[in-house]
Write a protein that holds these residues in place. Structure first.
Motif, PDB file in Angstrom:
ATOM      1  N   LEU A   1       0.822  -1.209   0.000  1.00 11.97           N
ATOM      2  CA  LEU A   1       0.000   0.000   0.000  1.00 11.97           C
ATOM      3  C   LEU A   1       0.859   1.263   0.000  1.00 11.97           C
ATOM      4  CD1 LEU A   1      -2.762  -1.174   2.477  1.00 11.97           C
ATOM      5  CD2 LEU A   1      -3.051  -0.723   0.025  1.00 11.97           C
ATOM      6  N   PHE A   2       1.996   1.218   0.664  1.00 13.34           N
ATOM      7  CA  PHE A   2       2.881   2.383   0.669  1.00 13.34           C
ATOM      8  C   PHE A   2       3.422   2.635  -0.734  1.00 13.34           C
ATOM      9  CE2 PHE A   2       6.885   4.664   1.392  1.00 13.34           C
ATOM     10  CZ  PHE A   2       6.427   5.707   2.197  1.00 13.34           C
ATOM     11  N   THR A   3       3.665   1.559  -1.491  1.00  9.57           N
ATOM     12  CA  THR A   3       4.103   1.710  -2.871  1.00  9.57           C
ATOM     13  C   THR A   3       2.980   2.289  -3.722  1.00  9.57           C
ATOM     14  OG1 THR A   3       5.596  -0.183  -2.627  1.00  9.57           O
ATOM     15  CG2 THR A   3       5.072   0.509  -4.864  1.00  9.57           C
ATOM     16  N   TYR A   4       1.741   1.888  -3.432  1.00  9.10           N
ATOM     17  CA  TYR A   4       0.583   2.406  -4.170  1.00  9.10           C
ATOM     18  C   TYR A   4       0.437   3.901  -3.925  1.00  9.10           C
ATOM     19  CZ  TYR A   4      -3.891   1.746  -6.592  1.00  9.10           C
ATOM     20  OH  TYR A   4      -4.899   1.776  -7.514  1.00  9.10           O
ATOM     21  N   ASN A   5       0.649   4.322  -2.689  1.00  8.14           N
ATOM     22  CA  ASN A   5       0.569   5.741  -2.346  1.00  8.14           C
ATOM     23  C   ASN A   5       1.489   5.995  -1.150  1.00  8.14           C
ATOM     24  OD1 ASN A   5      -0.185   8.341  -1.423  1.00  8.14           O
ATOM     25  ND2 ASN A   5      -2.145   8.109  -2.455  1.00  8.14           N
ATOM     26  N   ARG A   6       2.532   6.731  -1.362  1.00 11.91           N
ATOM     27  CA  ARG A   6       3.618   6.832  -0.382  1.00 11.91           C
ATOM     28  C   ARG A   6       3.273   7.779   0.770  1.00 11.91           C
ATOM     29  NH1 ARG A   6       7.302   3.932  -3.367  1.00 11.91           N
ATOM     30  NH2 ARG A   6       9.168   4.207  -2.099  1.00 11.91           N
ATOM     31  N   ALA A   7       2.342   7.336   1.598  1.00  8.52           N
ATOM     32  CA  ALA A   7       1.964   8.079   2.802  1.00  8.52           C
ATOM     33  C   ALA A   7       1.449   7.068   3.822  1.00  8.52           C
ATOM     34  CB  ALA A   7       0.886   9.113   2.489  1.00  8.52           C
ATOM     35  N   MET A   8       2.032   7.049   5.015  1.00 10.16           N
ATOM     36  CA  MET A   8       1.638   6.050   6.004  1.00 10.16           C
ATOM     37  C   MET A   8       0.207   6.252   6.492  1.00 10.16           C
ATOM     38  SD  MET A   8       3.789   3.720   6.191  1.00 10.16           S
ATOM     39  CE  MET A   8       2.881   2.866   7.481  1.00 10.16           C
ATOM     40  N   TRP A   9      -0.261   7.492   6.539  1.00 10.30           N
ATOM     41  CA  TRP A   9      -1.646   7.692   6.951  1.00 10.30           C
ATOM     42  C   TRP A   9      -2.597   7.077   5.930  1.00 10.30           C
ATOM     43  CZ3 TRP A   9      -4.559  10.138   3.364  1.00 10.30           C
ATOM     44  CH2 TRP A   9      -3.940  11.028   2.485  1.00 10.30           C
ATOM     45  N   TYR A  10      -2.208   7.105   4.652  1.00 14.56           N
ATOM     46  CA  TYR A  10      -3.008   6.456   3.602  1.00 14.56           C
ATOM     47  C   TYR A  10      -3.043   4.950   3.840  1.00 14.56           C
ATOM     48  CZ  TYR A  10      -4.167   4.647  -1.072  1.00 14.56           C
ATOM     49  OH  TYR A  10      -4.734   3.957  -2.122  1.00 14.56           O
ATOM     50  N   VAL A  11      -1.892   4.373   4.132  1.00 21.63           N
ATOM     51  CA  VAL A  11      -1.803   2.934   4.389  1.00 21.63           C
ATOM     52  C   VAL A  11      -2.730   2.540   5.528  1.00 21.63           C
ATOM     53  CG1 VAL A  11      -0.276   1.081   5.174  1.00 21.63           C
ATOM     54  CG2 VAL A  11       0.560   2.750   3.506  1.00 21.63           C
ATOM     55  N   GLU A  12      -2.676   3.267   6.634  1.00 19.43           N
ATOM     56  CA  GLU A  12      -3.493   2.936   7.798  1.00 19.43           C
ATOM     57  C   GLU A  12      -4.982   3.106   7.498  1.00 19.43           C
ATOM     58  OE1 GLU A  12      -2.391   1.402  10.294  1.00 19.43           O
ATOM     59  OE2 GLU A  12      -0.274   1.616   9.797  1.00 19.43           O
ATOM     60  N   GLN A  13      -5.341   4.125   6.745  1.00 24.08           N
ATOM     61  CA  GLN A  13      -6.752   4.316   6.396  1.00 24.08           C
ATOM     62  C   GLN A  13      -7.274   3.165   5.550  1.00 24.08           C
ATOM     63  OE1 GLN A  13      -7.600   8.115   4.633  1.00 24.08           O
ATOM     64  NE2 GLN A  13      -7.111   9.267   6.488  1.00 24.08           N
ATOM     65  N   VAL A  14      -6.487   2.741   4.569  1.00 23.22           N
ATOM     66  CA  VAL A  14      -6.906   1.634   3.701  1.00 23.22           C
ATOM     67  C   VAL A  14      -7.069   0.350   4.513  1.00 23.22           C
ATOM     68  CG1 VAL A  14      -6.205   0.135   1.799  1.00 23.22           C
ATOM     69  CG2 VAL A  14      -5.967   2.613   1.580  1.00 23.22           C
ATOM     70  N   LEU A  15      -6.132   0.075   5.398  1.00 21.89           N
ATOM     71  CA  LEU A  15      -6.223  -1.137   6.211  1.00 21.89           C
ATOM     72  C   LEU A  15      -7.441  -1.094   7.130  1.00 21.89           C
ATOM     73  CD1 LEU A  15      -2.465  -1.704   7.130  1.00 21.89           C
ATOM     74  CD2 LEU A  15      -3.842  -2.969   5.466  1.00 21.89           C
ATOM     75  N   GLU A  16      -7.762   0.070   7.668  1.00 19.52           N
ATOM     76  CA  GLU A  16      -8.932   0.188   8.526  1.00 19.52           C
ATOM     77  C   GLU A  16     -10.217  -0.054   7.741  1.00 19.52           C
ATOM     78  OE1 GLU A  16     -11.365   0.671  11.783  1.00 19.52           O
ATOM     79  OE2 GLU A  16      -9.223   0.238  11.617  1.00 19.52           O
ATOM     80  N   ILE A  17     -10.299   0.495   6.546  1.00 23.90           N
ATOM     81  CA  ILE A  17     -11.470   0.242   5.694  1.00 23.90           C
ATOM     82  C   ILE A  17     -11.574  -1.248   5.378  1.00 23.90           C
ATOM     83  CG2 ILE A  17     -12.522   0.695   3.444  1.00 23.90           C
ATOM     84  CD1 ILE A  17     -11.015   3.422   3.506  1.00 23.90           C
ATOM     85  N   ALA A  18     -10.439  -1.871   5.054  1.00 26.70           N
ATOM     86  CA  ALA A  18     -10.431  -3.288   4.712  1.00 26.70           C
ATOM     87  C   ALA A  18     -10.950  -4.131   5.865  1.00 26.70           C
ATOM     88  CB  ALA A  18      -9.016  -3.720   4.326  1.00 26.70           C
ATOM     89  N   ARG A  19     -10.551  -3.809   7.083  1.00 29.70           N
ATOM     90  CA  ARG A  19     -11.028  -4.580   8.242  1.00 29.70           C
ATOM     91  C   ARG A  19     -12.531  -4.448   8.399  1.00 29.70           C
ATOM     92  NH1 ARG A  19      -6.425  -1.861  10.521  1.00 29.70           N
ATOM     93  NH2 ARG A  19      -4.617  -3.267  10.603  1.00 29.70           N
ATOM     94  N   ARG A  20     -13.071  -3.302   8.126  1.00 27.73           N
ATOM     95  CA  ARG A  20     -14.512  -3.077   8.282  1.00 27.73           C
ATOM     96  C   ARG A  20     -15.325  -3.687   7.147  1.00 27.73           C
ATOM     97  NH1 ARG A  20     -13.699   3.132  10.451  1.00 27.73           N
ATOM     98  NH2 ARG A  20     -13.247   2.546  12.601  1.00 27.73           N
ATOM     99  N   TYR A  21     -14.638  -4.028   6.054  1.00 30.43           N
ATOM    100  CA  TYR A  21     -15.305  -4.722   4.962  1.00 30.43           C
ATOM    101  C   TYR A  21     -15.399  -6.229   5.216  1.00 30.43           C
ATOM    102  CZ  TYR A  21     -15.508  -0.776   1.666  1.00 30.43           C
ATOM    103  OH  TYR A  21     -15.805   0.403   1.021  1.00 30.43           O
ATOM    104  N   ALA A  22     -14.628  -6.738   6.150  1.00 34.86           N
ATOM    105  CA  ALA A  22     -14.644  -8.171   6.463  1.00 34.86           C
ATOM    106  C   ALA A  22     -15.623  -8.454   7.592  1.00 34.86           C
ATOM    107  CB  ALA A  22     -13.245  -8.634   6.859  1.00 34.86           C
TER     108      ALA A  22
END
Length: 363
Positions: free
Chosen positions: A178-199
């Motif tokens: 995810l960091f390679t997709y968009n080089r910002a750690m806050w972006y990485v954490e936001q995506v992972l949080e959304i992913a957890r809520r989708y499961a």
């Protein structure tokens, strides 16, 4: 690498970051309240393009458009990437294509990004729509089978995003991918949080390629007891690291895991890829079966007739491989869409192996 190429890469990465910086506050207002819980859940181990929409929380069912959800599931499974993470990227970037910002449905934004998954046109292939061939090695992808990679087509864009995540560390190293997709750690954490809520259970689901629950049908489908022993050993090493020259138990290289899997069945084959390639009986494409080896023109000192990378077939279109130090842990991956395949072999048809099987009373 020339100075112009370096400058272009730096500007491209900066553009990706700036895209998210601009779009983040605009898209946050479109996010659902993420109630979580509920939904459907089963283990999805089947092969082919028919994908059951499972392990989907109530949040995901209500938030992801009905035409996008099957695509996230299909290409997540095809590439061995958590569909929840793939869907979370789509949410974070354009609210699953629903955003009205420039570049989502046509044209590009100021940074040159386009489509529902926000690819820089330069990384898509230089055009928003290009003819996709087997020689193309970028992220332009043909998800709907029409021969074209259209950055605005959800199927094509989601397929391309899955490739990008897989190439950069998914499913094992999601933060890196995810960091390679968009080089910002806050972006990485936001995506992972959304992913957890989708499961359904609030955790990141494991793709079928890495799910031990899917091992039993793979092993049971093997042609005989010898292959079952080989597969059982190899699959049990999944999750361990790639180690150059490794033959376990801490880790393995590409040929090392195969060498040890055959030893677990009481058989001796060459240790290295260069030795394994001429050892087995050559098999035509499409005739490979579990226990066979698939070879690639990859790695230093290799050529079309001297492959340097190898994986072991575990089921149609799937292989277990120890790929490289930066490629994440040992895992089951797809191979039929991979470039540079040199060929397939069947070690069990080698004369020395047949003699070993006879001595073991297994022929």
């Amino acid at each position: 690498m020339t100075s112009r190429v370096r400058i272009a890469l730096i500007l491209g990465l900066a553009g990706v970051v700036m895209i998210t910086l601009v779009m983040a506050p605009m898209l946050m207002s479109t996010f659902p309240s993420f109630l979580g819980g509920g939904g459907l859940t089963t283990t999805d181990c089947e092969d082919g393009d028919v994908v059951k929409v499972t392990n989907v929380s109530d949040t995901a069912q209500s938030d992801i458009p009905s035409d996008y959800l099957p695509l996230y599931k299909k290409f997540g499974k095809k590439l061995g990437v958590q569909w929840t993470v793939l869907a979370a990227v789509g949410k974070r970037e354009t609210d699953h294509g629903r955003s009205s910002l420039p570049g989502v449905k046509s044209g590009t934004n100021y940074a040159g990004a386009a489509g529902p998954m926000q690819f820089l046109i330069s990384t898509w292939g230089g055009k928003s729509k290009i003819k996709v061939s087997s020689k193309f090695n970028g992220y332009a992808s043909d998800g709907d089978g029409d021969g074209w990679g259209d950055v605005y087509n959800p199927a094509d864009a989601i397929y391309g995003a899955a490739k990008m995540l897989k190439r950069n560390g998914a499913p094992g190293d999601l933060k890196r991918a995810l960091f390679t997709y968009n080089r910002a750690m806050w972006y990485v954490e936001q995506v992972l949080e959304i992913a957890r809520r989708y499961a359904t259970d609030g955790t990141l689901d494991v793709p079928p390629e890495a799910d031990p629950a899917c091992d039993t049908p793979i092993v049971e489908a093997a042609p005989d007891d010898i292959v079952r022993k080989i597969l059982a050993y190899a699959l049990a090493q999944r999750g361990k690291p790639y180690i150059w020259g490794g033959t376990g138990p801490a880790g393995y290289d590409c040929s090392g895991i195969i060498y040890m899997a055959y030893r677990a069945a009481g058989l001796s084959i060459p240790r290295t890829t260069f030795g394994q390639w001429p050892f087995g009986m050559k098999i035509k494409k499409g005739e490979e079966q579990a226990g066979d080896l698939v070879f690639f023109n990859a790695g230093p000192g290799t050529a079309a007739d001297n492959p340097g990378h190898v994986g072991m077939v575990v089921s149609p279109g799937k292989m277990i491989e120890a790929r490289c130090t930066r490629c994440g842990p040992i895992k089951v991956t797809t191979y039929r869409d991979r470039p540079n395949i040199v060929g397939y072999t069947r070690p069990l048809r080698n004369e020395d192996v047949l003699a070993q099987l006879k001595r073991l009373g297994l022929t």
